[in-house]
Scaffold this motif. Sequence first.
Motif, short mmCIF file in Angstrom:
data_model
loop_
_atom_site.label_atom_id
_atom_site.label_comp_id
_atom_site.label_asym_id
_atom_site.label_seq_id
_atom_site.Cartn_x
_atom_site.Cartn_y
_atom_site.Cartn_z
N MET A 109 4.29 -15.65 55.68
CA MET A 109 3.30 -15.10 54.75
C MET A 109 3.96 -14.17 53.74
SD MET A 109 0.23 -16.29 55.42
CE MET A 109 -0.85 -15.06 54.70
N GLU A 110 4.89 -13.34 54.21
CA GLU A 110 5.57 -12.41 53.30
C GLU A 110 6.44 -13.16 52.29
OE1 GLU A 110 7.70 -9.58 55.64
OE2 GLU A 110 5.90 -8.40 56.08
N ARG A 111 7.02 -14.27 52.71
CA ARG A 111 7.80 -15.08 51.78
C ARG A 111 6.88 -15.73 50.73
NH1 ARG A 111 10.44 -17.74 55.23
NH2 ARG A 111 12.40 -16.59 55.10
N SER A 112 5.70 -16.16 51.19
CA SER A 112 4.77 -16.85 50.30
C SER A 112 4.12 -15.92 49.29
CB SER A 112 3.69 -17.56 51.14
OG SER A 112 2.78 -18.27 50.33
N ASP A 113 3.76 -14.70 49.73
CA ASP A 113 3.05 -13.79 48.81
C ASP A 113 3.99 -12.95 47.94
OD1 ASP A 113 4.01 -11.69 50.39
OD2 ASP A 113 2.10 -11.33 51.40
N GLY A 114 5.29 -13.20 48.06
CA GLY A 114 6.23 -12.51 47.19
C GLY A 114 6.81 -11.23 47.75
N THR A 115 6.42 -10.84 48.97
CA THR A 115 6.94 -9.61 49.55
C THR A 115 8.45 -9.67 49.73
OG1 THR A 115 4.86 -9.17 50.72
CG2 THR A 115 6.83 -8.07 51.54
N SER A 194 4.58 -22.92 53.13
CA SER A 194 3.82 -21.86 52.47
C SER A 194 3.16 -21.00 53.53
CB SER A 194 2.75 -22.46 51.54
OG SER A 194 1.74 -23.10 52.31
N GLY A 195 2.68 -19.83 53.10
CA GLY A 195 1.99 -18.96 54.03
C GLY A 195 0.71 -19.57 54.57
N LYS A 196 0.05 -20.38 53.71
CA LYS A 196 -1.20 -21.00 54.13
C LYS A 196 -0.99 -22.00 55.26
CE LYS A 196 -3.54 -20.53 49.65
NZ LYS A 196 -4.17 -21.26 48.51
N SER A 291 11.53 -23.00 46.43
CA SER A 291 10.47 -22.21 45.80
C SER A 291 10.58 -22.32 44.28
CB SER A 291 10.59 -20.74 46.21
OG SER A 291 11.81 -20.18 45.78
#
Length: 291
Positions: A109-115, A194-196, A291
Motif C-alpha cells: 500500500m505504501e508503495r502504491s500510494d507514493g509513501t 498495486s495496493g488495491k 511503475s
Amino acid sequence: MSTTTSTSMPPPTGQTTAPSFGLGIGRGLKLGFSRIKLEVRSYFRQGDSVFFTFLFPVVMLTIFAVAFSEQNFGTEEEPLTAAAFYLPGMIAAGLLLSGLQNMAIDIAMERSDGTLKRLAGTPLPVMSYFIGKIGQVFVTGVLQATLVILVASVAFDVELPSEPSKWVTFAWVFVLGVTTSAVLGIALSGLPRSGKSATAVVIPVALVLQFISGVYLGFSMLPEWLQNFASIFPLKWMAQGMREVFLPASFEIMEQSESWNLPGVAIATGLWLVVGLIMTRITFRWIRKDS
C-alpha cells in the motif's frame, strides 16, 4: 578549461531505485528505533488491520472454544478442551498475520500510494525503514500473543505451563517466528502490482498456510502428502513449536515424526529467515520496476 562536478541528484520520478543498505549504521539504528513508535501508532489507527491481524486469532480462538466446548480433544485420562487444543495454533497464526500478512499488505500500500517514493527522496536509510517495520511487528506480536493467552486462561480456564523451560521455548520460537514472518512479508510485498490488489494476493496465501499447517485442523488429521507439503513452509514449524509449549506431552506422538523436533523447528524457520533476507536484499525497491 571547464570543470564538471558530479552531484548526487534524486532519481527521476518513476525510476527504479535500489535501496542502500549500508548508510551510517549508528545513525540508521537511531532513526529506525525512532520510527517504531510511529509505525505502531499508525498500525492501531487502521481499524481493518487491527481486526484482521491483531484481533483475528482471539476471535477465532473464541469461536472454536465455544463451538466445540462439549468436545474432548484429549483422552479420558487426560482431557483437553477446545480452547487448550487451539491455543498454540492461534498464537502461531498470529505470528504469520502480524508479520507476513500485515507487512506485505502495508508495504504494498505504501508503495502504491507514493509513501515509499517520498521516503526515497529523504535521507532515511532503508535499514531504518526496516527496523521501524520489524519493530512494529514485534511490539504488536507481543501484545497479540499476550492477549490470546490471557483470553484462553481467563475466559476458558486453559492451564498454562508452569515449567520455565516451556516459556524459554515459547520465547525463542516466538522471536524467530515473528522475525521470519516479518522478513518474508517484506519480500512478498513486491508481488502485488498495486495496493488495491495486495489483500487479494496476500490473504489467500496466509489463509491456505493456516489450514494446512495445523492451525484450524489438527495436523495429524491431514493426509501424509499434505503434511509433507506443509512442512516446506515455516508456519507448520512455528505451530509445532507452540504445541510443544502448550499441549500435554502425550500429544508428541501425534506429530509427523512422533516428536516435537525442536531442532527441526529452529532449522526450518531459520532457513526461511535467511531466504527472506536474501529475497528482500535482491528484490526490495522503493519504487516498482514497472511503475
